[in-house]
Design a protein around this motif. Structure first.
Motif, PDB file in Angstrom:
ATOM      1  N   PRO A  12     -36.439   6.434  -0.809  1.00  0.00           N
ATOM      2  CA  PRO A  12     -36.739   7.911  -0.273  1.00  0.00           C
ATOM      3  C   PRO A  12     -37.447   7.719   1.155  1.00  0.00           C
ATOM      4  O   PRO A  12     -37.845   6.685   1.494  1.00  0.00           O
ATOM      5  CB  PRO A  12     -37.884   8.316  -1.080  1.00  0.00           C
ATOM      6  CG  PRO A  12     -38.466   7.161  -2.096  1.00  0.00           C
ATOM      7  CD  PRO A  12     -37.514   6.237  -1.843  1.00  0.00           C
ATOM      8  N   ALA A  13     -37.545   8.741   1.932  1.00  0.00           N
ATOM      9  CA  ALA A  13     -38.098   8.706   3.110  1.00  0.00           C
ATOM     10  C   ALA A  13     -39.573   8.258   3.064  1.00  0.00           C
ATOM     11  O   ALA A  13     -40.074   8.416   2.040  1.00  0.00           O
ATOM     12  CB  ALA A  13     -37.816  10.162   3.807  1.00  0.00           C
ATOM     13  N   PRO A  14     -39.924   7.792   4.293  1.00  0.00           N
ATOM     14  CA  PRO A  14     -41.226   7.186   4.233  1.00  0.00           C
ATOM     15  C   PRO A  14     -42.382   8.362   4.036  1.00  0.00           C
ATOM     16  O   PRO A  14     -42.128   9.374   4.316  1.00  0.00           O
ATOM     17  CB  PRO A  14     -41.415   6.527   5.655  1.00  0.00           C
ATOM     18  CG  PRO A  14     -40.253   7.196   6.447  1.00  0.00           C
ATOM     19  CD  PRO A  14     -39.210   7.380   5.514  1.00  0.00           C
ATOM     20  N   PRO A  15     -43.243   8.180   3.269  1.00  0.00           N
ATOM     21  CA  PRO A  15     -44.284   9.202   2.869  1.00  0.00           C
ATOM     22  C   PRO A  15     -45.047   9.489   4.129  1.00  0.00           C
ATOM     23  O   PRO A  15     -45.371   8.704   5.330  1.00  0.00           O
ATOM     24  CB  PRO A  15     -45.287   8.648   2.040  1.00  0.00           C
ATOM     25  CG  PRO A  15     -45.138   7.170   2.083  1.00  0.00           C
ATOM     26  CD  PRO A  15     -43.667   6.872   2.579  1.00  0.00           C
ATOM     27  N   SER A  16     -45.687  10.825   4.289  1.00  0.00           N
ATOM     28  CA  SER A  16     -46.365  11.405   5.384  1.00  0.00           C
ATOM     29  C   SER A  16     -47.427  11.945   4.616  1.00  0.00           C
ATOM     30  O   SER A  16     -47.432  12.671   3.495  1.00  0.00           O
ATOM     31  CB  SER A  16     -45.642  12.202   6.288  1.00  0.00           C
ATOM     32  OG  SER A  16     -45.275  13.465   5.635  1.00  0.00           O
ATOM     33  N   ASN A  26     -36.512  16.854   5.738  1.00  0.00           N
ATOM     34  CA  ASN A  26     -36.012  15.385   5.696  1.00  0.00           C
ATOM     35  C   ASN A  26     -34.821  15.186   4.744  1.00  0.00           C
ATOM     36  O   ASN A  26     -34.782  15.948   3.794  1.00  0.00           O
ATOM     37  CB  ASN A  26     -37.328  14.738   5.162  1.00  0.00           C
ATOM     38  CG  ASN A  26     -38.416  14.684   5.931  1.00  0.00           C
ATOM     39  OD1 ASN A  26     -38.250  14.551   7.230  1.00  0.00           O
ATOM     40  ND2 ASN A  26     -39.685  14.196   5.557  1.00  0.00           N
ATOM     41  N   ARG A  28     -32.987  12.356   2.394  1.00  0.00           N
ATOM     42  CA  ARG A  28     -33.055  10.931   1.734  1.00  0.00           C
ATOM     43  C   ARG A  28     -31.878  10.300   1.973  1.00  0.00           C
ATOM     44  O   ARG A  28     -31.050  10.691   2.591  1.00  0.00           O
ATOM     45  CB  ARG A  28     -33.134  11.263   0.141  1.00  0.00           C
ATOM     46  CG  ARG A  28     -34.417  11.767  -0.264  1.00  0.00           C
ATOM     47  CD  ARG A  28     -34.344  12.265  -1.915  1.00  0.00           C
ATOM     48  NE  ARG A  28     -33.835  11.725  -2.600  1.00  0.00           N
ATOM     49  CZ  ARG A  28     -34.118  10.598  -3.446  1.00  0.00           C
ATOM     50  NH1 ARG A  28     -35.582  10.440  -3.742  1.00  0.00           N
ATOM     51  NH2 ARG A  28     -33.541   9.909  -4.239  1.00  0.00           N
ATOM     52  N   ALA A  34     -35.556  15.617   0.744  1.00  0.00           N
ATOM     53  CA  ALA A  34     -36.812  14.802   0.415  1.00  0.00           C
ATOM     54  C   ALA A  34     -38.107  15.831   0.439  1.00  0.00           C
ATOM     55  O   ALA A  34     -37.973  16.662   1.518  1.00  0.00           O
ATOM     56  CB  ALA A  34     -37.049  13.599   1.233  1.00  0.00           C
ATOM     57  N   CYS A  35     -39.179  15.429  -0.342  1.00  0.00           N
ATOM     58  CA  CYS A  35     -40.211  16.088  -0.332  1.00  0.00           C
ATOM     59  C   CYS A  35     -41.160  15.816   1.261  1.00  0.00           C
ATOM     60  O   CYS A  35     -40.924  14.626   1.708  1.00  0.00           O
ATOM     61  CB  CYS A  35     -41.290  15.623  -1.261  1.00  0.00           C
ATOM     62  SG  CYS A  35     -42.772  16.440  -1.359  1.00  0.00           S
ATOM     63  N   CYS A  38     -44.313  13.354  -0.060  1.00  0.00           N
ATOM     64  CA  CYS A  38     -44.198  11.862  -0.510  1.00  0.00           C
ATOM     65  C   CYS A  38     -42.763  11.390  -0.333  1.00  0.00           C
ATOM     66  O   CYS A  38     -42.669  10.259  -0.682  1.00  0.00           O
ATOM     67  CB  CYS A  38     -44.633  11.906  -1.933  1.00  0.00           C
ATOM     68  SG  CYS A  38     -43.353  12.976  -3.164  1.00  0.00           S
ATOM     69  N   GLY A  39     -41.648  12.390  -0.082  1.00  0.00           N
ATOM     70  CA  GLY A  39     -40.379  11.584   0.327  1.00  0.00           C
ATOM     71  C   GLY A  39     -39.574  11.536  -0.921  1.00  0.00           C
ATOM     72  O   GLY A  39     -38.529  11.197  -0.989  1.00  0.00           O
TER      73      GLY A  39
END
Length: 73
Positions: A12-16, A26, A28, A34-35, A38-39
């Protein structure tokens, strides 16, 4: 091109953090939304208007309220 039945084990994409929500959606590695927190795979979209070219903001079930409340500010 991926479809509903393709299974990819992409990270998944890196979390923020919830305080630093990004303005645009975002994606994936598998092309899905993606969320923003959290990604993870996102099922809930807010402010999405695809016909107008506005991707909106996406969230998973766990972070739905955080993303929803961030839009109202």
């Amino acid at each position: 091109m991926t479809d509903l039945f393709d299974r990819k084990d992409a990270a998944p994409a890196p979390p923020s953090s919830p305080q630093n929500l990004k303005q645009d959606s975002n994606k994936r590695g598998d092309g899905q939304n993606a969320c923003m927190v959290c990604g993870a795979l996102a099922y809930f979209g807010f402010g999405v208007k695809l016909l107008a070219g506005r991707p909106g903001r996406w969230s998973c079930g766990a972070h739905r309220d955080a993303v929803k409340n961030a839009i109202r500010r």
